[in-house]
Design a protein around this motif. Structure first.
Motif, PDB file in Angstrom:
ATOM      1  N   UNK A  14      43.580  68.303  28.422  1.00 32.15           N
ATOM      2  CA  UNK A  14      43.488  68.004  27.057  1.00 32.15           C
ATOM      3  C   UNK A  14      44.846  67.363  26.770  1.00 32.15           C
ATOM      4  N   UNK A  15      45.161  66.417  25.845  1.00 31.32           N
ATOM      5  CA  UNK A  15      46.483  65.671  25.870  1.00 31.32           C
ATOM      6  C   UNK A  15      47.595  66.432  25.784  1.00 31.32           C
ATOM      7  N   UNK A  16      47.546  67.715  25.197  1.00 34.04           N
ATOM      8  CA  UNK A  16      48.779  68.495  24.530  1.00 34.04           C
ATOM      9  C   UNK A  16      48.998  69.709  25.522  1.00 34.04           C
ATOM     10  N   UNK A  17      48.213  69.881  26.590  1.00 34.33           N
ATOM     11  CA  UNK A  17      48.061  71.102  27.637  1.00 34.33           C
ATOM     12  C   UNK A  17      49.500  71.438  27.972  1.00 34.33           C
ATOM     13  N   UNK A  18      49.795  72.701  27.908  1.00 36.89           N
ATOM     14  CA  UNK A  18      51.171  73.241  28.374  1.00 36.89           C
ATOM     15  C   UNK A  18      51.048  73.745  29.888  1.00 36.89           C
ATOM     16  N   UNK A  19      52.201  74.042  30.573  1.00 39.67           N
ATOM     17  CA  UNK A  19      52.054  74.769  31.813  1.00 39.67           C
ATOM     18  C   UNK A  19      51.665  76.226  31.526  1.00 39.67           C
ATOM     19  N   UNK A  20      50.644  76.600  32.445  1.00 41.05           N
ATOM     20  CA  UNK A  20      49.900  77.869  32.293  1.00 41.05           C
ATOM     21  C   UNK A  20      51.199  79.038  32.614  1.00 41.05           C
TER      22      UNK A  20
END
Ligand SMILES: C[S@@+](CC[C@H](N)C(=O)[O-])C[C@H]1O[C@@H](n2cnc3c(N)ncnc32)[C@H](O)[C@@H]1O
Length: 196
Positions: free
Chosen positions: A110-116
């Motif tokens: 997803x374009x704005x995916x953050x670091x888990x």
């Protein structure tokens, strides 16, 4: 105070907890008082005939200090200075530093995916197991996946169908808990208010 998941190394433990008690437990001591004077609260009151030093307040109320002392958790120096004992085996990890280094995912779903790992770090530092994490702009669901994997309950909200699909796909790819199958959750679809 936030702690990361990085366990303290033997070297860290020996460096930070230099003292050893009668039971062989490593510990360090910290002041019983902190900066700032209490105007009206109990942390400005006398404890064992002493007030906190000028410009400071007790970290706990005199009743709590008394209880800690009874439990042997306060160390007294020969000159009557008291400090709280902190045991190495009660610390889960290193104290979090001011600068956190986490890279964005290399292949985001997803374009704005953050670091888990960043989200897990924040959730562990700011909540306890069983707490509820709310992400009202949940996007690809990184926060809710992190919450699930950290043993928290969660609520995710997003106005984008695509985001919800991605989040559901990610949830389907992780294990619920050790003994159960897939993650269980309820999907609530908002009614279009224009139709009602
Ligand atoms: C930056 S992403 C969220 C990332 C997410 N918090 C995470 O942990 O990875 C922002 C999301 O907010 C959603 N959004 C924007 N405005 C919204 C609104 N008014 N109500 C619900 N979701 C909204 C967008 O669809 C998008 O998926």
């Amino acid at each position: 105070m936030a702690y990361s998941d990085t366990l303290l190394s033997e070297h860290d433990i020996e460096r930070l907890f230099r003292k050893v008690n009668e039971q062989g437990r490593r510990y360090a001591t910290v002041p019983l008082h902190a900066p700032g004077e209490t105007q009206n609260g109990s942390t400005g009151l006398e404890w064992k005939g002493m007030r906190p030093p000028k410009g400071r307040h007790w970290r706990s109320s005199p009743e709590v200090l008394e209880e800690l002392d009874k439990q042997g958790l306060i160390e007294w120096s020969a000159t009557g200075v008291s400090r709280k004992k902190i045991f190495a085996d009660e610390k889960v990890g290193k104290k979090a530093q001011d600068i956190w280094e986490f890279k964005d995912p290399q292949y985001p779903s997803y374009p704005t995916e953050k670091n888990l790992d960043l989200l897990k770090f924040m959730i562990r530092a700011s909540s306890s197991e069983g707490d509820i994490v709310l992400d009202c702009f949940s996007g690809s669901g990184t926060t809710i996946v992190a919450a699930q994997e950290c043993g928290r309950k969660w609520i995710g909200i997003d106005c984008s169908e695509q985001a919800i699909e991605v989040a559901q796909k990610r949830l389907s790819q992780i294990q619920g808990d050790l003994f159960s199958g897939p993650v269980e959750y309820t999907l609530i679809e908002q009614l279009d208010l224009a139709d009602s």
